[in-house]
Design an enzyme around this catalytic site. Sequence first.
Site, mmCIF file in Angstrom:
data_model
loop_
_atom_site.group_PDB
_atom_site.id
_atom_site.type_symbol
_atom_site.label_atom_id
_atom_site.label_comp_id
_atom_site.label_asym_id
_atom_site.label_seq_id
_atom_site.Cartn_x
_atom_site.Cartn_y
_atom_site.Cartn_z
ATOM 1 N N ASN A 14 0.837 -1.214 0.000
ATOM 2 C CA ASN A 14 0.000 0.000 0.000
ATOM 3 C C ASN A 14 0.866 1.255 0.000
ATOM 4 O O ASN A 14 0.568 2.220 -0.701
ATOM 5 C CB ASN A 14 -0.941 -0.001 1.210
ATOM 6 C CG ASN A 14 -2.198 -0.800 0.950
ATOM 7 O OD1 ASN A 14 -3.031 -0.417 0.139
ATOM 8 N ND2 ASN A 14 -2.318 -1.941 1.613
ATOM 9 N N ARG A 95 0.383 -2.453 14.706
ATOM 10 C CA ARG A 95 0.459 -2.160 16.134
ATOM 11 C C ARG A 95 -0.784 -1.381 16.531
ATOM 12 O O ARG A 95 -1.215 -0.473 15.799
ATOM 13 C CB ARG A 95 1.677 -1.263 16.452
ATOM 14 C CG ARG A 95 3.006 -1.846 16.098
ATOM 15 C CD ARG A 95 3.438 -2.944 17.028
ATOM 16 N NE ARG A 95 3.400 -2.560 18.421
ATOM 17 C CZ ARG A 95 3.391 -3.436 19.427
ATOM 18 N NH1 ARG A 95 3.403 -4.731 19.184
ATOM 19 N NH2 ARG A 95 3.350 -3.027 20.672
ATOM 20 N N HIS A 113 -8.026 -0.804 6.200
ATOM 21 C CA HIS A 113 -8.367 -2.073 6.844
ATOM 22 C C HIS A 113 -8.979 -2.997 5.800
ATOM 23 O O HIS A 113 -9.831 -2.556 5.018
ATOM 24 C CB HIS A 113 -9.343 -1.822 7.997
ATOM 25 C CG HIS A 113 -9.650 -3.067 8.761
ATOM 26 N ND1 HIS A 113 -8.751 -3.638 9.627
ATOM 27 C CD2 HIS A 113 -10.742 -3.874 8.752
ATOM 28 C CE1 HIS A 113 -9.284 -4.744 10.133
ATOM 29 N NE2 HIS A 113 -10.487 -4.904 9.613
ATOM 30 N N THR A 145 -9.632 6.808 14.985
ATOM 31 C CA THR A 145 -10.081 7.309 16.281
ATOM 32 C C THR A 145 -9.587 6.328 17.346
ATOM 33 O O THR A 145 -8.986 5.304 17.002
ATOM 34 C CB THR A 145 -11.622 7.413 16.327
ATOM 35 O OG1 THR A 145 -12.159 6.109 16.051
ATOM 36 C CG2 THR A 145 -12.150 8.408 15.308
ATOM 37 N N LEU A 148 -10.439 0.824 17.918
ATOM 38 C CA LEU A 148 -9.706 0.077 16.880
ATOM 39 C C LEU A 148 -10.555 -0.126 15.623
ATOM 40 O O LEU A 148 -11.698 -0.583 15.704
ATOM 41 C CB LEU A 148 -9.301 -1.291 17.441
ATOM 42 C CG LEU A 148 -8.528 -2.202 16.474
ATOM 43 C CD1 LEU A 148 -7.135 -1.674 16.226
ATOM 44 C CD2 LEU A 148 -8.486 -3.625 17.011
HETATM 45 C C1 GAR Z 1 -3.180 -4.804 3.949
HETATM 46 O O1 GAR Z 1 -4.106 -5.748 3.471
HETATM 47 C C2 GAR Z 1 -3.831 -3.913 4.988
HETATM 48 O O2 GAR Z 1 -5.160 -3.607 4.723
HETATM 49 C C3 GAR Z 1 -3.717 -4.778 6.215
HETATM 50 O O3 GAR Z 1 -2.440 -5.362 6.128
HETATM 51 C C4 GAR Z 1 -2.070 -5.492 4.755
HETATM 52 C C5 GAR Z 1 -0.736 -4.817 4.564
HETATM 53 O O4 GAR Z 1 -0.246 -5.037 3.276
HETATM 54 N N1 GAR Z 1 -3.861 -3.998 7.409
HETATM 55 C C6 GAR Z 1 -4.428 -4.457 8.509
HETATM 56 O O5 GAR Z 1 -4.835 -5.596 8.628
HETATM 57 C C7 GAR Z 1 -4.497 -3.453 9.634
HETATM 58 N N2 GAR Z 1 -5.368 -3.905 10.670
HETATM 59 P P1 GAR Z 1 0.956 -4.144 2.708
HETATM 60 O O6 GAR Z 1 2.057 -4.146 3.776
HETATM 61 O O7 GAR Z 1 1.386 -4.887 1.480
HETATM 62 O O8 GAR Z 1 0.440 -2.779 2.442
#
Ligand code: GAR
Length: 193
Positions: A14, A95, A113, A145, A148
């Site tokens: 991302n 985290r 998310h 916020t 979580l």
């Molecule tokens: C992504 O799918 C993101 O939405 C998720 O971790 C992945 C990271 O991928 N985030 C969460 O689960 C946060 N609670 P990336 O490191 O390739 O961007």
Amino acid sequence: MKKIVILISGGGSNMAAIVRAAQREGWRERHGAAVAAVISNRADAGGLAFAREHRIATEVLDHKQFASREAFDAELASVVDRHQPALVVLAGFMRILTAGFVQRYEGRLLNIHPSLLPAFPGLHTHRRAIEMGCRFSGATVHQVTAELDFGPILEQAVVPVLPDDTPESLAARVLTQEHLIYPRAIARLLATA
Ligand code: GAR
């Protein structure tokens, strides 16, 4: 210059999508904005190499070196503040942040998310969506916020859940959409800020 600081823990796809969009769409010229730094809580986060290759400042702050969540977040805030960011972007930053950290960046702290919030906050979103028999899943960009995986929603994308999906195949389909909606949400904020 509106500085964007991105926090990662892993592959950073991302973050890479945001950096690429900033280059492709000329955020510097159009919005006076640039990705100023990528900060990881893990030294082995794959995304750090991409950031370095793109000449973006990187920092590693290992949460295991801190006695408490509060101590880690206090140091994280001081590292973030060095860049005086207009936006702090959580991109696979795994985290949970303290209320103090969240309040400090209120209104300029974003998260992505991998579910259609408010469904499935927390971990294992894809397995849970499949187990629940969801026909659709997706991803959500939201303001952070204190609660979580909650907070005002800025963008969402929907994908189908297919009959033979595994958590991995669904995650891959959702991730493709994440790479579209996260840059879009940020560009929209930059354009209106
Ligand atoms: C992504 O799918 C993101 O939405 C998720 O971790 C992945 C990271 O991928 N985030 C969460 O689960 C946060 N609670 P990336 O490191 O390739 O961007």
